[in-house]
Design a protein around this motif. Sequence first.
Motif, PDB file in Angstrom:
ATOM      1  N   TRP A  20       0.583  -1.432   0.090  1.00 49.66           N
ATOM      2  CA  TRP A  20      -0.231  -0.070   0.042  1.00 49.66           C
ATOM      3  C   TRP A  20       0.972   1.487  -0.099  1.00 49.66           C
ATOM      4  N   ALA A  21       2.253   1.487   0.743  1.00 50.58           N
ATOM      5  CA  ALA A  21       3.038   2.418   0.700  1.00 50.58           C
ATOM      6  C   ALA A  21       3.971   2.306  -0.560  1.00 50.58           C
ATOM      7  N   VAL A  22       3.886   1.993  -1.717  1.00 51.64           N
ATOM      8  CA  VAL A  22       4.661   1.253  -2.830  1.00 51.64           C
ATOM      9  C   VAL A  22       4.130   2.753  -3.734  1.00 51.64           C
ATOM     10  N   GLY A  23       4.655   3.497  -3.842  1.00 50.22           N
ATOM     11  CA  GLY A  23       4.693   4.473  -4.820  1.00 50.22           C
ATOM     12  C   GLY A  23       4.810   4.148  -6.234  1.00 50.22           C
ATOM     13  N   GLU A  24       4.905   4.789  -7.505  1.00 46.86           N
ATOM     14  CA  GLU A  24       4.763   4.396  -8.683  1.00 46.86           C
ATOM     15  C   GLU A  24       6.805   4.642  -9.079  1.00 46.86           C
ATOM     16  N   ASP A  25       7.107   3.728 -10.555  1.00 46.62           N
ATOM     17  CA  ASP A  25       8.283   3.312 -10.588  1.00 46.62           C
ATOM     18  C   ASP A  25       9.015   5.181 -10.769  1.00 46.62           C
ATOM     19  N   PRO A  26      10.083   5.369 -10.512  1.00 48.59           N
ATOM     20  CA  PRO A  26      10.932   6.949 -11.676  1.00 48.59           C
ATOM     21  C   PRO A  26      10.345   7.106 -13.178  1.00 48.59           C
ATOM     22  N   SER A  27      10.418   7.735 -13.461  1.00 45.01           N
ATOM     23  CA  SER A  27       9.788   7.717 -15.180  1.00 45.01           C
ATOM     24  C   SER A  27      11.833   8.794 -15.554  1.00 45.01           C
ATOM     25  N   VAL A  28      12.553   7.859 -16.426  1.00 48.10           N
ATOM     26  CA  VAL A  28      13.609   7.866 -16.702  1.00 48.10           C
ATOM     27  C   VAL A  28      13.694   7.830 -18.525  1.00 48.10           C
ATOM     28  N   ILE A  29      14.273   8.229 -18.790  1.00 46.96           N
ATOM     29  CA  ILE A  29      14.102   8.861 -20.040  1.00 46.96           C
ATOM     30  C   ILE A  29      16.039   9.098 -20.261  1.00 46.96           C
ATOM     31  N   ILE A  30      16.763   8.411 -21.795  1.00 44.35           N
ATOM     32  CA  ILE A  30      17.172   7.972 -21.642  1.00 44.35           C
ATOM     33  C   ILE A  30      17.655   8.913 -22.999  1.00 44.35           C
ATOM     34  N   GLY A  82      12.459  21.419 -17.809  1.00 45.60           N
ATOM     35  CA  GLY A  82      10.997  21.850 -17.454  1.00 45.60           C
ATOM     36  C   GLY A  82       9.615  20.934 -17.555  1.00 45.60           C
ATOM     37  N   GLU A  83      10.278  19.874 -17.582  1.00 45.43           N
ATOM     38  CA  GLU A  83       9.221  18.503 -17.323  1.00 45.43           C
ATOM     39  C   GLU A  83       9.663  18.198 -15.935  1.00 45.43           C
ATOM     40  N   GLY A  84      10.707  18.495 -15.312  1.00 41.43           N
ATOM     41  CA  GLY A  84      10.338  17.854 -13.892  1.00 41.43           C
ATOM     42  C   GLY A  84      11.924  17.295 -13.767  1.00 41.43           C
ATOM     43  N   TYR A  85      13.086  16.844 -14.814  1.00 39.73           N
ATOM     44  CA  TYR A  85      13.350  15.178 -14.990  1.00 39.73           C
ATOM     45  C   TYR A  85      14.950  16.690 -14.609  1.00 39.73           C
ATOM     46  N   VAL A  86      15.788  15.499 -14.386  1.00 39.35           N
ATOM     47  CA  VAL A  86      17.354  15.784 -13.069  1.00 39.35           C
ATOM     48  C   VAL A  86      18.413  14.830 -13.780  1.00 39.35           C
ATOM     49  N   LEU A  87      19.038  15.829 -14.029  1.00 41.51           N
ATOM     50  CA  LEU A  87      20.201  14.721 -14.544  1.00 41.51           C
ATOM     51  C   LEU A  87      21.231  13.391 -14.026  1.00 41.51           C
ATOM     52  N   GLN A  88      20.413  12.106 -13.966  1.00 47.23           N
ATOM     53  CA  GLN A  88      21.193  11.114 -12.996  1.00 47.23           C
ATOM     54  C   GLN A  88      22.188  11.144 -12.895  1.00 47.23           C
ATOM     55  N   THR A  89      22.888  11.098 -14.134  1.00 45.92           N
ATOM     56  CA  THR A  89      24.192  10.379 -15.051  1.00 45.92           C
ATOM     57  C   THR A  89      24.334  10.343 -16.359  1.00 45.92           C
ATOM     58  N   MET A  90      26.284  10.224 -16.419  1.00 47.35           N
ATOM     59  CA  MET A  90      26.808  10.581 -18.463  1.00 47.35           C
ATOM     60  C   MET A  90      27.729   9.604 -17.605  1.00 47.35           C
ATOM     61  N   THR A  91      27.774   9.344 -19.591  1.00 45.03           N
ATOM     62  CA  THR A  91      28.918   8.028 -19.483  1.00 45.03           C
ATOM     63  C   THR A  91      29.576   8.840 -21.004  1.00 45.03           C
ATOM     64  N   ILE A 102      21.591   9.917 -18.662  1.00 40.57           N
ATOM     65  CA  ILE A 102      20.059   9.859 -18.012  1.00 40.57           C
ATOM     66  C   ILE A 102      19.591  10.374 -17.265  1.00 40.57           C
ATOM     67  N   PHE A 103      17.938  11.155 -17.083  1.00 38.78           N
ATOM     68  CA  PHE A 103      17.767  11.403 -17.154  1.00 38.78           C
ATOM     69  C   PHE A 103      16.099  11.032 -16.511  1.00 38.78           C
ATOM     70  N   VAL A 104      15.963  11.689 -14.651  1.00 44.72           N
ATOM     71  CA  VAL A 104      14.949  11.104 -13.928  1.00 44.72           C
ATOM     72  C   VAL A 104      13.807  11.669 -13.572  1.00 44.72           C
TER      73      VAL A 104
END
Length: 109
Positions: A20-30, A82-91, A102-104
Amino acid sequence: MKKLFCAMSCLLVLSSSPSWAVGEDPSVIIVRSLERSGANSRLIIYRSKDSVEEIEYQSGLNDKGIRSTAAAYQQVVMKLMGEGYVLQTMTHSDLEASSTFIFVKAPKP
């Protein structure tokens, strides 16, 4: 009797499923950058299997190519932030002249 009822209800709540306490998965954009010297390069934005966007830009080591590359990167980063994504990592790969970003977007609690 009230203490027993309270203790039993607390035990019942603790033994129930925590799903019940589990939220939705984060959105990921590559975002994949494919750079070719002296030719048009591409930024590929992968949101899902059905949503892929490509942006072509002129790359190169001259002033025009450097400015075009910076403008393409800024356009994509500003759009995603602007859509609320932040840069998580870069290779980066020197062999393929490519970069992967990778934006999350964190899920809403």
